[in-house]
Design a protein around this motif. Structure first.
Motif, short mmCIF file in Angstrom:
data_model
loop_
_atom_site.label_atom_id
_atom_site.label_comp_id
_atom_site.label_asym_id
_atom_site.label_seq_id
_atom_site.Cartn_x
_atom_site.Cartn_y
_atom_site.Cartn_z
N ALA A 28 1.94 -22.03 -69.94
CA ALA A 28 2.28 -21.23 -68.76
C ALA A 28 1.39 -21.60 -67.57
N ASP A 29 0.11 -21.88 -67.80
CA ASP A 29 -0.78 -22.25 -66.69
C ASP A 29 -0.33 -23.57 -66.04
N SER A 30 0.11 -24.51 -66.87
CA SER A 30 0.59 -25.79 -66.33
C SER A 30 1.86 -25.60 -65.52
N ARG A 31 2.76 -24.72 -65.99
CA ARG A 31 3.99 -24.46 -65.25
C ARG A 31 3.70 -23.77 -63.91
N ASP A 32 2.72 -22.83 -63.90
CA ASP A 32 2.35 -22.17 -62.64
C ASP A 32 1.73 -23.18 -61.66
N ALA A 33 0.89 -24.06 -62.16
CA ALA A 33 0.28 -25.08 -61.30
C ALA A 33 1.35 -26.02 -60.77
N TYR A 34 2.34 -26.36 -61.60
CA TYR A 34 3.41 -27.26 -61.15
C TYR A 34 4.25 -26.59 -60.07
N ARG A 35 4.61 -25.28 -60.26
CA ARG A 35 5.39 -24.56 -59.26
C ARG A 35 4.63 -24.46 -57.94
N SER A 36 3.33 -24.17 -58.00
CA SER A 36 2.50 -24.08 -56.79
C SER A 36 2.43 -25.44 -56.09
N ALA A 37 2.23 -26.51 -56.85
CA ALA A 37 2.17 -27.85 -56.26
C ALA A 37 3.52 -28.23 -55.67
N ALA A 38 4.63 -27.87 -56.33
CA ALA A 38 5.96 -28.19 -55.81
C ALA A 38 6.21 -27.44 -54.50
N ALA A 39 5.74 -26.19 -54.39
CA ALA A 39 5.91 -25.43 -53.15
C ALA A 39 5.07 -26.07 -52.03
N ASP A 40 3.85 -26.50 -52.37
CA ASP A 40 3.01 -27.17 -51.36
C ASP A 40 3.63 -28.47 -50.88
N VAL A 41 4.20 -29.23 -51.79
CA VAL A 41 4.83 -30.50 -51.42
C VAL A 41 6.06 -30.24 -50.56
N ALA A 42 6.85 -29.20 -50.87
CA ALA A 42 8.03 -28.87 -50.07
C ALA A 42 7.61 -28.47 -48.64
N LEU A 43 6.54 -27.68 -48.51
CA LEU A 43 6.04 -27.29 -47.19
C LEU A 43 5.53 -28.52 -46.42
N LEU A 44 4.84 -29.40 -47.12
CA LEU A 44 4.34 -30.62 -46.49
C LEU A 44 5.49 -31.50 -46.00
N ARG A 45 6.54 -31.62 -46.80
CA ARG A 45 7.70 -32.41 -46.38
C ARG A 45 8.37 -31.81 -45.15
N GLU A 46 8.45 -30.49 -45.12
CA GLU A 46 9.06 -29.83 -43.96
C GLU A 46 8.24 -30.08 -42.69
N GLN A 47 6.92 -29.95 -42.77
CA GLN A 47 6.06 -30.17 -41.61
C GLN A 47 6.09 -31.63 -41.16
N LEU A 48 6.10 -32.55 -42.11
CA LEU A 48 6.19 -33.97 -41.78
C LEU A 48 7.52 -34.31 -41.11
N GLY A 49 8.58 -33.63 -41.53
CA GLY A 49 9.89 -33.83 -40.90
C GLY A 49 9.87 -33.39 -39.44
N ILE A 50 9.24 -32.24 -39.17
CA ILE A 50 9.14 -31.75 -37.80
C ILE A 50 8.35 -32.75 -36.95
N LEU A 51 7.21 -33.21 -37.48
CA LEU A 51 6.39 -34.20 -36.75
C LEU A 51 7.19 -35.48 -36.48
N GLY A 52 7.93 -35.93 -37.46
CA GLY A 52 8.72 -37.15 -37.30
C GLY A 52 9.77 -37.01 -36.22
#
Length: 154
Positions: A28-52
């Motif tokens: 369960a801890d690994s799944r929570d870390a994966y979900r948190s990392a996936a949310a961070d990566v999605a936010l990063l992609r969105e911000q990078l898209g705006i900058l681009g």
């Protein structure tokens, strides 16, 4: 930034970046870390898209503003100033040298006094002074011209 390692050697952030699924036996801890990392990566992609998109747009047209007045450069007066300064120094040098010459050559100098003293002692003894002069020293007017002198000989 500490990457959370799955006990099996998998990194949750790296898995979220690459899009790999978690291994089937993840806790369960690994799944929570994966979900948190996936949310961070999605936010990063969105911000990078705006900058681009912002950086890819053409630059906005500048407003037609009145150009700033250009100040005329002052004429350089350095050469004139240098020439006048040099002239002033040269004039001062000539004045000092001329005054020095006048002091040395003027009446009452020690050379005239010595010549007058020797002429006076020679006159007392009845003959010319030592050196053959008869008392007419430099700076006094001669009563007759030098032998062989004529005004046209110049």
């Amino acid at each position: 930034m500490a990457a959370e390692q799955h006990p099996g050697g998998h990194d949750a952030v790296m898995a979220a970046l690459t899009g790999e699924p978690l291994p089937p036996g993840a806790d369960a801890d690994s799944r929570d870390a994966y979900r948190s990392a996936a949310a961070d990566v999605a936010l990063l992609r969105e911000q990078l898209g705006i900058l681009g998109r912002v950086l890819g747009e053409p630059p906005p047209e500048p407003e037609a503003a009145r150009p700033a007045p250009v100040a005329r450069p002052r004429p350089r007066r350095r050469p004139l100033r240098l020439a006048l300064g040099t002239l002033a120094v040269a004039c001062a040098g000539v004045v000092v040298a001329g005054l020095g010459w006048l002091v040395v050559q003027g009446p009452g100098s020690s050379a005239d006094d010595a010549a007058a003293d020797s002429a006076a002692s020679g006159a007392e003894q009845g003959g010319p002074a030592a050196g053959g002069k008869t008392g007419a020293g430099f700076g006094t007017l001669a009563t007759s011209p030098a032998p062989g002198w004529s005004p046209r000989a110049r």
